[in-house]
Scaffold this motif. Structure first.
Motif, short mmCIF file in Angstrom:
data_model
loop_
_atom_site.label_atom_id
_atom_site.label_comp_id
_atom_site.label_asym_id
_atom_site.label_seq_id
_atom_site.Cartn_x
_atom_site.Cartn_y
_atom_site.Cartn_z
N ASN A 470 0.85 -1.18 0.00
CA ASN A 470 0.00 0.00 0.00
C ASN A 470 0.90 1.24 0.00
OD1 ASN A 470 -1.38 2.35 1.37
ND2 ASN A 470 -3.10 0.93 1.28
N HIS A 471 0.59 2.20 -0.89
CA HIS A 471 1.37 3.43 -0.94
C HIS A 471 0.46 4.62 -0.65
CE1 HIS A 471 4.72 1.23 -2.63
NE2 HIS A 471 3.91 0.70 -3.52
N PRO A 472 0.62 5.26 0.50
CA PRO A 472 -0.15 6.48 0.77
C PRO A 472 0.44 7.66 0.00
CG PRO A 472 1.24 5.93 2.66
CD PRO A 472 1.49 4.87 1.62
N CYS A 519 5.13 9.11 -1.97
CA CYS A 519 4.64 8.12 -1.02
C CYS A 519 5.00 8.60 0.38
CB CYS A 519 5.27 6.77 -1.30
SG CYS A 519 4.71 5.48 -0.17
N LEU A 521 5.19 6.80 3.01
CA LEU A 521 6.05 5.90 3.76
C LEU A 521 7.47 6.42 3.55
CD1 LEU A 521 4.70 2.37 2.64
CD2 LEU A 521 3.77 3.96 4.34
N HIS A 524 9.77 4.45 1.43
CA HIS A 524 9.62 4.50 -0.03
C HIS A 524 10.02 5.87 -0.59
CE1 HIS A 524 6.58 0.96 0.06
NE2 HIS A 524 7.81 0.60 0.28
N LEU A 529 10.15 6.98 -4.50
CA LEU A 529 8.75 7.00 -4.93
C LEU A 529 8.20 8.41 -4.78
CD1 LEU A 529 6.05 4.26 -4.15
CD2 LEU A 529 5.81 6.31 -5.55
CU LIG Z 1 5.00 3.57 -0.75
#
Ligand SMILES: [Cu+2]
Length: 555
Positions: A470-472, A519, A521, A524, A529
């Motif tokens: 999952n990428h917020p 992203c 995270l 990431h 990202l």
């Molecule tokens: Cu991510």
């Protein structure tokens, strides 16, 4: 410095609470001393970098229309910037804060004053460091009260920030350096926290629990913020339901639930009515995680205690939390949210589109170039690289993207991030996760440039390359509508793109500047990202970004 801080605090000229309907725009000033302090947590002493010696840092409360001045003194040994997460920064993009995007870092020993006016938004946002992993301990709430003094629901009796955090027993800069040196993701955290406190399920933490004292029969607003570095979190309170009324500082249709799910960067405002038998109830948070081909996260639970009427208690009631991989509960929460049509600052979805972008997001392999050049390169688990449309974002070092854009400096970035994936393939087929033909993602500083006022749609498509997570995805400078619903889609600044799934956003590029889209995270983000949406100036002075403040930190 304590005296200086006191002077600034005395200068605070804003009305507290929800009774500020008569207040005209004020100047709100804060001093942030970013410095190393020793705190005792989980049975050990630790040196952390924090603002004004506290974890979380100070809550900033303003009324819409106020101008905020934050004097940041970097007394830490690290480079620092502060980002005002979710603040539009209308024509004040220089104050946004992400390092090497809108400014160079504030060096150790230096200081810088962020100055911006908060307009056309109200609700719960937050601030955090936007450089390295420092935001693990450099964060706090940013509450924007309505200028009218009125909410689109009955005014709550009291309101409290509930900031969910993630804690490591190690120095987070060392943690990041180690992860990058090994080409892996960072080690798991050692605890989660509520308002900086892990709660009594952790060792030596009985007196390190957040206590929320309430009276029976009232309605309170909890402004919940997920400040964790790398994990989505479930949040529950034993025996209580609550009503979601806003997310990411955008009002929602009232949604009654007994569980909230927040990705890193997201906020959820809930109304909690204390209508249960007076006693003590745990509030608790633990991760939601269903990634494929990725090591499981820290699976511990942080707790705080809701106490009615200051009653003595022995063992608070514990809520039954969803399982770590309870996707139906997570999906049900996020898909049930809709925006409150006609509420303050609400905007309809743009229906005519100038830009339609399909962006794959996920993990990849960086040392190799375009198609097939990765042949023979082993795909590691986890990888050292993440990307958008196979471009793994490299931060500039000699000046910020916004400076380069504003002063027409070439060689800092290229405006050639592809609108479509360079290769079409079955993005979500796990059989492709080790396919080196799709995994290339060389390092570059590629951005997307759009015209002022362009209406932009981005489809984020997760891939299974290496593994699916999952990428917020968080966009600076804007809120966006989350499609597909053209009537009342939820309006957010951070959207969790589901594992092996997709999410679509739309926004109107009416704020010139350079806005990082990344992203949330940190694992990431540091792997690449990210990209930047460069929004050109419009035709009038009111659609033109002014020059940078003269004291903006340079590289
Ligand atoms: Cu991510």
């Amino acid at each position: 410095m304590a005296r200086r801080q006191a002077v600034f605090l005395l200068a605070l000229a804003f009305a507290l609470g929800a009774m500020s309907s008569m207040a005209s725009a004020a100047i709100v000033e804060h001093v942030f001393n970013v410095e190393n302090v020793t705190v005792s947590k989980l049975c050990q002493d630790h040196v952390i970098t924090a603002v004004n010696g506290s974890l979380p840092g100070p809550t900033i409360q303003v009324t819409e229309g106020d101008t905020l001045l934050v004097h940041v003194f970097n007394k830490s040994p690290y480079n620092v910037t502060i980002h005002w997460h979710g603040v539009f920064q209308l024509l004040s993009g220089w104050a946004d804060g992400p390092s090497y995007i809108t400014q160079c870092p504030i060096l150790p020993g230096d200081n810088y004053t962020y100055k911006f006016t908060i307009t056309k938004q109200e609700g719960t946002l937050w601030w955090h460091a936007h450089v390295s992993f420092l935001r693990a301990t450099v964060y706090g709430a940013l509450v924007i009260l309505p200028k009218s003094g009125q909410y689109p629901f009955p005014t709550p009796h009291e309101q409290f920030p509930i900031i969910l955090g993630e804690w490591w027993n190690t120095n987070v800069i060392d943690l990041q350096n180690q992860a990058q040196a090994l080409g892996t993701g960072p080690n798991n955290s050692d605890a989660y926290t509520i308002n900086g406190m892990p709660g009594d399920l952790y060792p030596c933490s009985t007196n390190d629990s957040y206590m929320l004292n309430v009276a029976h029969g009232n309605t309170y607003m909890l402004r919940i913020i997920n400040a964790a570095l790398n994990n989505q979190l479930f949040f529950k309170i034993a025996n209580h339901k609550f009503t979601v009324v806003a997310v990411d500082a955008s009002y929602t249709d009232p949604y009654v639930t007994d569980v909230a799910v927040l990705g890193p960067g997201q906020t959820v405002d809930v109304l909690l009515t204390t209508d249960q038998t007076p006693g003590a109830y745990y509030m608790a948070a633990r991760p939601y995680f269903n990634a494929q081909n990725a090591p499981p996260p820290d699976n511990t639970t942080t707790t705080g205690i809701l106490i009615y009427d200051e009653l003595p208690y022995t063992s608070p009631i514990m809520p039954l939390l969803p399982a770590l991989n309870d996707t139906p509960t997570a999906h049900n929460f996020s898909s049930s949210l809709t925006s409150l049509v006609g509420s303050p600052n609400w905007r309809p979805v743009p229906t005519e589109l100038d830009e339609q972008l399909l962006w794959t997001i996920g993990l990849g392999v960086s040392p190799c170039g375009p198609p097939n050049a990765c042949t023979g390169v082993p795909i590691s688990h986890p990888p050292a690289s993440a990307n958008i449309n196979n471009a793994s974002f490299q931060f500039p070092t000699s000046q910020s993207i916004l400076q380069a854009h504003f002063f027409n400096v070439t060689g800092i970035y290229t405006a050639d991030l592809p609108d479509q994936p360079p290769l079409k393939f079955d993005y979500t087929n796990p059989a492709n996760s080790n396919n080196t033909a799709f995994a290339f993602a060389f390092k570059s500083t590629r951005v997307k440039q759009v015209k002022y006022n362009a209406t932009v749609e981005i489809v984020f498509q997760d891939t299974t390359i290496v593994g699916a997570e999952n990428h917020p995805m968080h966009l600076h400078g804007y809120n966006f509508h989350v499609k597909y619903n053209l009537f009342n889609p939820v309006i957010r600044n951070t959207i969790g793109v589901p594992v092996g799934g997709w999410a679509t956003i739309r926004f109107q590029a009416n704020n010139p500047g350079a806005w990082i889209l990344h992203c949330h995270l940190d694992a990431h983000l540091t792997m690449g990202l990210a990209t930047v949406i460069v929004v050109e100036n419009g035709p009038t002075p009111l659609s033109t970004l002014p020059p940078p403040p003269p004291d903006l930190p340079q590289c």
